[in-house]
Scaffold this motif. Structure first.
Motif, PDB file in Angstrom:
ATOM      1  N   ILE A   5       0.868  -1.175   0.000  1.00 47.08           N
ATOM      2  CA  ILE A   5       0.000   0.000   0.000  1.00 47.08           C
ATOM      3  C   ILE A   5       0.901   1.219   0.000  1.00 47.08           C
ATOM      4  O   ILE A   5       1.851   1.300   0.782  1.00 47.08           O
ATOM      5  CB  ILE A   5      -0.928  -0.005   1.233  1.00 47.08           C
ATOM      6  N   LEU A  59      -4.653   6.352  -1.511  1.00 48.45           N
ATOM      7  CA  LEU A  59      -3.723   5.229  -1.425  1.00 48.45           C
ATOM      8  C   LEU A  59      -4.034   4.227  -2.531  1.00 48.45           C
ATOM      9  O   LEU A  59      -5.193   4.007  -2.872  1.00 48.45           O
ATOM     10  CB  LEU A  59      -3.868   4.506  -0.080  1.00 48.45           C
ATOM     11  N   ALA A  61      -3.245   0.115  -3.645  1.00 49.49           N
ATOM     12  CA  ALA A  61      -2.700  -1.204  -3.326  1.00 49.49           C
ATOM     13  C   ALA A  61      -2.074  -1.704  -4.624  1.00 49.49           C
ATOM     14  O   ALA A  61      -2.703  -1.635  -5.688  1.00 49.49           O
ATOM     15  CB  ALA A  61      -3.790  -2.157  -2.851  1.00 49.49           C
ATOM     16  N   ALA A  70      -7.742   0.952  -4.805  1.00 47.27           N
ATOM     17  CA  ALA A  70      -7.524   2.328  -4.357  1.00 47.27           C
ATOM     18  C   ALA A  70      -8.532   2.686  -3.288  1.00 47.27           C
ATOM     19  O   ALA A  70      -9.662   2.191  -3.285  1.00 47.27           O
ATOM     20  CB  ALA A  70      -7.652   3.305  -5.525  1.00 47.27           C
ATOM     21  N   VAL A  71      -8.096   3.518  -2.372  1.00 43.92           N
ATOM     22  CA  VAL A  71      -8.998   4.162  -1.423  1.00 43.92           C
ATOM     23  C   VAL A  71      -8.613   5.630  -1.425  1.00 43.92           C
ATOM     24  O   VAL A  71      -7.439   5.979  -1.458  1.00 43.92           O
ATOM     25  CB  VAL A  71      -8.911   3.548  -0.002  1.00 43.92           C
ATOM     26  N   TRP A  72      -9.623   6.482  -1.488  1.00 38.57           N
ATOM     27  CA  TRP A  72      -9.340   7.908  -1.441  1.00 38.57           C
ATOM     28  C   TRP A  72     -10.459   8.610  -0.694  1.00 38.57           C
ATOM     29  O   TRP A  72     -11.577   8.127  -0.627  1.00 38.57           O
ATOM     30  CB  TRP A  72      -9.100   8.490  -2.833  1.00 38.57           C
ATOM     31  N   ILE A  91     -13.691   3.623  -2.289  1.00 32.54           N
ATOM     32  CA  ILE A  91     -12.765   2.493  -2.320  1.00 32.54           C
ATOM     33  C   ILE A  91     -13.200   1.518  -3.387  1.00 32.54           C
ATOM     34  O   ILE A  91     -14.400   1.325  -3.613  1.00 32.54           O
ATOM     35  CB  ILE A  91     -12.671   1.781  -0.940  1.00 32.54           C
ATOM     36  N   LEU A  93     -11.557  -2.122  -5.775  1.00 31.55           N
ATOM     37  CA  LEU A  93     -10.509  -3.039  -6.213  1.00 31.55           C
ATOM     38  C   LEU A  93     -10.944  -3.661  -7.522  1.00 31.55           C
ATOM     39  O   LEU A  93     -12.145  -3.853  -7.754  1.00 31.55           O
ATOM     40  CB  LEU A  93     -10.304  -4.163  -5.184  1.00 31.55           C
ATOM     41  N   GLY A 103      -8.803  -4.847   0.416  1.00 31.66           N
ATOM     42  CA  GLY A 103      -9.699  -3.721   0.691  1.00 31.66           C
ATOM     43  C   GLY A 103      -9.718  -3.361   2.161  1.00 31.66           C
ATOM     44  O   GLY A 103      -9.676  -2.187   2.528  1.00 31.66           O
ATOM     45  N   LEU A 106      -6.534  -1.550   2.960  1.00 29.61           N
ATOM     46  CA  LEU A 106      -6.604  -0.163   2.473  1.00 29.61           C
ATOM     47  C   LEU A 106      -7.436   0.697   3.415  1.00 29.61           C
ATOM     48  O   LEU A 106      -7.045   1.817   3.757  1.00 29.61           O
ATOM     49  CB  LEU A 106      -7.210  -0.127   1.069  1.00 29.61           C
ATOM     50  N   GLU A 109      -5.572   1.362   6.754  1.00 26.97           N
ATOM     51  CA  GLU A 109      -4.467   2.306   6.599  1.00 26.97           C
ATOM     52  C   GLU A 109      -4.992   3.736   6.437  1.00 26.97           C
ATOM     53  O   GLU A 109      -4.459   4.672   7.026  1.00 26.97           O
ATOM     54  CB  GLU A 109      -3.578   1.916   5.419  1.00 26.97           C
ATOM     55  N   MET A 110      -6.058   3.905   5.662  1.00 24.73           N
ATOM     56  CA  MET A 110      -6.621   5.251   5.493  1.00 24.73           C
ATOM     57  C   MET A 110      -7.180   5.764   6.814  1.00 24.73           C
ATOM     58  O   MET A 110      -6.992   6.938   7.159  1.00 24.73           O
ATOM     59  CB  MET A 110      -7.702   5.259   4.419  1.00 24.73           C
TER      60      MET A 110
END
Length: 157
Positions: A5, A59, A61, A70-72, A91, A93, A103, A106, A109-110
């Motif tokens: 990540i 972020l 992956a 992605a997660v934003w 988010i 995938l 997921g 991600l 972490e966010m």
């Protein structure tokens, strides 16, 4: 599966178009909408000029140096909007990488980044039939409101 990540770098925001499309929930047996659906204003708010606002955080992956998820977050008046101090999550995938824990990693972490930056909560909207409801609950989100199709969820940090 090995993945890493990392932060979305300047100039990589164009990849978010693909992940925005992947984030659209398609119920089982239904046809996927055309990719042009992401050009609708209510979806463009998730990615338009991403990275230019102080609350934009993203972020990816990666597997073998290719973005697979992605997660934003950003503060925006989207489906999951709570207030102007609460970032909203997006988010997604690629389908082949779902159900592997990427997921969840991600999301966690966010949420850690948001807490470290002093945010008090984060929000999202998710269709009631979406398998991601379970993941959202597992990462600390709780349902605070709903409409006919969606749950509005908050994670207090």
């Amino acid at each position: 599966m090995r993945y890493k990540i990392r932060t979305i770098l300047e100039g990589e925001d164009r990849l978010l178009e693909d992940f925005l499309y992947e984030a659209i929930f398609v119920p089982e047996g239904a046809a996927a909408p055309p990719k042009s659906i992401i050009n609708q204003p209510e979806l463009q708010i998730y990615i338009n000029d991403f990275g230019k606002k102080k609350d934009d955080i993203g972020l990816f992956a990666e597997v073998d140096e290719n973005a697979v998820g992605a997660v934003w977050v950003r503060i925006m008046n989207d489906y999951g909007h709570i207030d102007n101090d609460t970032p909203s999550f997006a988010i997604s995938l690629y389908e082949n990488y779902r159900g592997l824990g990427i997921g969840t990693a991600l999301m966690k972490e966010m949420l850690r980044i948001l807490k470290d930056r002093g945010y008090k909560q984060a929000s999202l909207a998710v269709q009631k039939a979406n398998y991601a409801v379970k993941m959202n609950k597992k990462t600390g989100f709780e349902i605070v409101d709903e409409n006919e199709q969606e749950y509005i969820m908050i994670c207090r940090l």
